[in-house]
Design a protein around this motif. Structure first.
Motif, PDB file in Angstrom:
ATOM      1  N   THR A 121      -6.127  -1.939  33.876  1.00  0.00           N
ATOM      2  CA  THR A 121      -7.083  -1.356  32.929  1.00  0.00           C
ATOM      3  C   THR A 121      -8.437  -1.109  33.583  1.00  0.00           C
ATOM      4  N   ILE A 122      -8.919  -2.089  34.350  1.00  0.00           N
ATOM      5  CA  ILE A 122     -10.211  -1.914  35.026  1.00  0.00           C
ATOM      6  C   ILE A 122     -10.140  -0.771  36.020  1.00  0.00           C
ATOM      7  N   ALA A 123      -9.026  -0.694  36.773  1.00  0.00           N
ATOM      8  CA  ALA A 123      -8.882   0.409  37.739  1.00  0.00           C
ATOM      9  C   ALA A 123      -8.868   1.762  37.030  1.00  0.00           C
ATOM     10  N   ALA A 124      -8.166   1.841  35.885  1.00  0.00           N
ATOM     11  CA  ALA A 124      -8.141   3.104  35.139  1.00  0.00           C
ATOM     12  C   ALA A 124      -9.529   3.468  34.627  1.00  0.00           C
ATOM     13  N   LEU A 125     -10.284   2.474  34.136  1.00  0.00           N
ATOM     14  CA  LEU A 125     -11.646   2.746  33.670  1.00  0.00           C
ATOM     15  C   LEU A 125     -12.542   3.198  34.812  1.00  0.00           C
TER      16      LEU A 125
END
Length: 723
Positions: free
Chosen positions: A454-458
């Motif tokens: 999720t952090i990488a996608a954000l």
């Protein structure tokens, strides 16, 4: 809401907060009641070898029997209904036990009142004397010091009125420090009185006096903290956006509740326990907590309408998002939930204060901290958004649209922040009450994988947004004529097309990378995109034709933004040029959107250069050489005006090009830079009119000549007689 629903919520809440009593606690009483001789028997058995062997054999047989009767591994776990039933049973048992404890306390108080000999009146007399002496000195010094502190705080408030928030924070801290020093000095004065006066100078004091002084210190410091936040007497030092009436109202009730509970639990109850019994002390605590419960219920009912309006304000203003709908839902039931909560807290404290009450208090404090932190974050971000984003002047001159572009994202970012903060608050509250183990989930492999993805996608989405912002700013800078070289029409067209193509490619790339980070297999998506493109190619042939024609038009550089073109029967200025269509604004202001597939011929009226073709009609009797000289003179007058910079060649005289019934057409041509031939032609016509008037060169016009009964239409110049 019907009463049975409130009762059901109340029982459910108690079943969550009251844990099942452990069996070890029940066994401990039985173990403690066994005679001490059991230990001696065990010692004798262990010392005798035959008895020891017999004991070991018996234990082994018991282990084997338990292994045989052990439940199979696939035995089903207790159902949810059974777990709820067990929890409800334990809650009912706790409630009954608490009621019995209260009844025993009442009986104990009645025993004390009916049997005066059970009270040590000599100790009570000594306690009362020392209590009044130390208490009078303590509170008298406190009131005197409060007068001095109040004078200093009043001066701080006068200086803080209308000042910047940073200075107000400093003055508020100074006022709070003065308040803390007042409590500390009064506490020290009480200790001096207790040690030197009551203790008769030997440096010793009674434990009850220590209880009073420590209770005073704890209670008054808590009240100092409330005064620091609410500032009921000094509004200029108050930082939270609370009106004077609200601040005074909450300080009034909170100060009394803290004083009542603090002095009772820290001083009165321990003293009653030492002078009478623990049962009497518990009854005092119950009476005080019952009073606090009634105060809490009164405050909830007094603020029922006010809180309901506050919760419904967001939806009333037209904002029907998640927070608005949640506020409307809570507005009708918040007081019932609050009543259930405070009553449950009282019952929990009554029946199981050692286990359930600390957990409930801790969860409540964590929930309040989570709500306060979330509210502060949303308030801070909201104030930043309301203040607006202001760029430096040089940046606004270079990139005039950047500030508006950034401000357009502020509402979206505010919605994202509200959603994230609200989700975080809900997770924190659920974690505090033990409903979920979010921290444990984060520590697990699944939690770490999902969190990392999720952090990488954000981060990918953020980098994509920054790339779009940088590209748009660069294009805007290149199109800004105030800095650098003035962009040509070709540059404007290509940069606009590049911005559109880059935006589409960036959206697709960022979406694919973000989906890949959260675990979506993008290979089928890419294959599906190829099949979809093939289907579109067959099904939307007109669209494909538009794009292909647009590509060739751009490669051949036939027209650009700002050009005056003629497409079919539409003539006007090119406002927008995409890969599949062109938008043309005609002279009357009509905007025409023309797909390239419908374009057969493109006529660009501003390519490289332009000509103004002057076709002047003169009468048949005029001298042609005089007309040519007049037209040349008009051209020379034109070259003396600001239009000379638009003309790139001499006047090109063509001479007579046509004969009419009563006129001759003389044509000349002026070569100008691209797009300037219309303005140059209008200025040249004005010059011709002036020169023709001065040289008395007539321009033919239609008129009627009437002679007798003959009427005929004549296209000629009038003669000297006017016929």
């Amino acid at each position: 809401m019907p009463l049975r629903y409130i009762a059901a919520i109340f029982v459910l809440f108690l079943s969550l907060t009251l844990p099942v009593a452990p069996s070890a606690a029940q066994d401990s009483g039985a173990t403690a009641s066994k005679p001490a001789s059991s230990v001696d028997d065990l010692i004798r058995i262990l010392e005798n070898e035959e008895a020891r062997n017999a004991l070991l054999s018996r234990l082994k047989s018991e282990v084997a029997a338990q292994a045989q009767t052990k439940a199979p591994p696939n035995a089903s776990e207790p159902t949810i209904a059974r777990q709820i039933a067990e929890q409800t049973k334990a809650t009912a048992e706790h409630i009954v036990a608490g009621g019995e404890a209260v009844w025993e306390g009442v009986v104990g108080i009645a025993t004390v009142l009916s049997e005066p000999d059970s009270v040590n009146y000599q100790a009570l007399k000594a306690f009362l004397f020392n209590f009044f002496l130390v208490g009078a000195a303590l509170f008298a010094s406190f009131l005197l010091l409060r007068l001095i502190s109040h004078f200093l705080q009043h001066r701080f408030a006068n200086r803080a009125a209308g000042r910047h928030w940073s200075l107000r924070v400093l003055l508020m801290a100074s006022s709070t420090l003065a308040d803390v020093m007042t409590v500390a000095l009064a506490w020290g004065a009480g200790y001096i009185i207790a040690l030197q006066v009551v203790g008769r100078g030997v440096g010793r004091m009674d434990i009850n006096q220590t209880l009073l002084l420590n209770a005073f210190l704890m209670v008054e410091l808590l009240k100092v903290g409330m005064r620091m936040v609410l500032q009921p007497r000094f509004p200029a030092l108050r930082l939270p956006p609370v009106c004077d009436t609200t601040a005074a109202y909450w300080y009034f009730w909170l100060a009394r509740v803290i004083s009542l509970v603090g002095y009772t639990f820290l001083f009165v109850a321990p003293v009653v326990a030492s002078l009478s019994s623990d049962t009497a002390a518990q009854v005092v605590r119950v009476v005080v907590m019952l009073t606090v419960l009634l105060i809490a219920l009164l405050v909830i009912l007094q603020n029922r309408d006010r809180v309901r309006q506050a919760l419904s304000a967001r939806a009333a203003s037209g904002r029907t998002d998640f927070l608005g709908r949640s506020g409307v839902f809570l507005a009708g039931i918040w007081h019932m939930l609050a009543i259930v909560y405070v009553v449950s807290a009282f019952v929990v404290w009554l029946v199981n204060p050692a286990i359930a009450l600390p957990f409930m208090v801790s969860a409540t404090l964590k929930s309040i901290i989570a709500f306060i932190f979330g509210g502060l974050v949303i308030t801070f971000v909201g104030r930043f958004a309301n203040a607006g984003l202001r760029l430096p002047d040089d940046v606004r001159l270079r990139l005039p649209m950047l500030e508006g572009r950034l401000q357009a994202f502020v509402p979206l970012m505010m919605q994202i922040v509200r959603t994230l903060v609200s989700t975080g608050v809900v997770i924190a509250v659920a974690q505090a009450w033990g409903l979920i183990d979010f921290i444990g989930w984060l520590a697990s492999d699944t939690g770490q994988r999902i969190t990392t993805s999720t952090i990488a996608a954000l981060i990918i989405l953020l980098l994509g947004f920054l790339a779009y912002l940088a590209m748009s700013s660069w294009v805007e800078y290149r199109l800004n004529p105030e800095f650098g070289s003035i962009p040509t029409s070709r540059e404007k067209t290509l940069l606009s097309l590049f911005r559109n193509a880059f935006s589409i490619a960036l959206v697709i790339l960022v979406a694919m990378l973000a989906l890949a980070q959260i675990g979506v297999n993008i290979a089928p998506l890419l294959a599906g995109a190829g099949v979809l493109g093939l289907a579109i190619g067959f099904g939307a042939q007109k669209l494909v034709q538009d794009i292909i024609t647009g590509v060739f038009i751009q490669l051949e550089n036939v027209m650009n933004e700002g050009d005056i073109v003629s497409l079919g029967n539409v003539t006007g200025a090119v406002e927008k040029l995409t890969i599949r269509s062109v938008s043309i604004r005609s002279l009357d202001g009509t905007l025409h959107l023309i797909p390239f597939s419908s374009v057969d011929t493109v006529s660009n009226l501003m390519k490289d250069f332009g000509y103004h073709v002057a076709e002047i009609r003169v009468g048949l009797r005029e001298d042609i050489d005089a007309v040519k000289n007049a037209m040349q003179e008009a051209f020379e007058l034109l070259m003396q005006t600001e239009w000379k910079d638009k003309v790139i060649d001499d006047l090109e005289m063509h001479g007579i090009t046509a004969f009419g019934d009563s006129f001759i057409t003389v044509r000349a041509r002026i070569k100008t830079i691209a797009g300037s031939h219309w303005g140059t032609g209008r200025a040249y016509n004005e010059m011709i009119k002036q020169v023709f008037d001065r040289r008395d060169i007539k321009i033919p016009f239609p008129h009627l000549a009437i002679a007798g009964d003959i009427t005929r239409k004549q296209m000629s110049l009038p003669d000297a007689s006017g016929t």
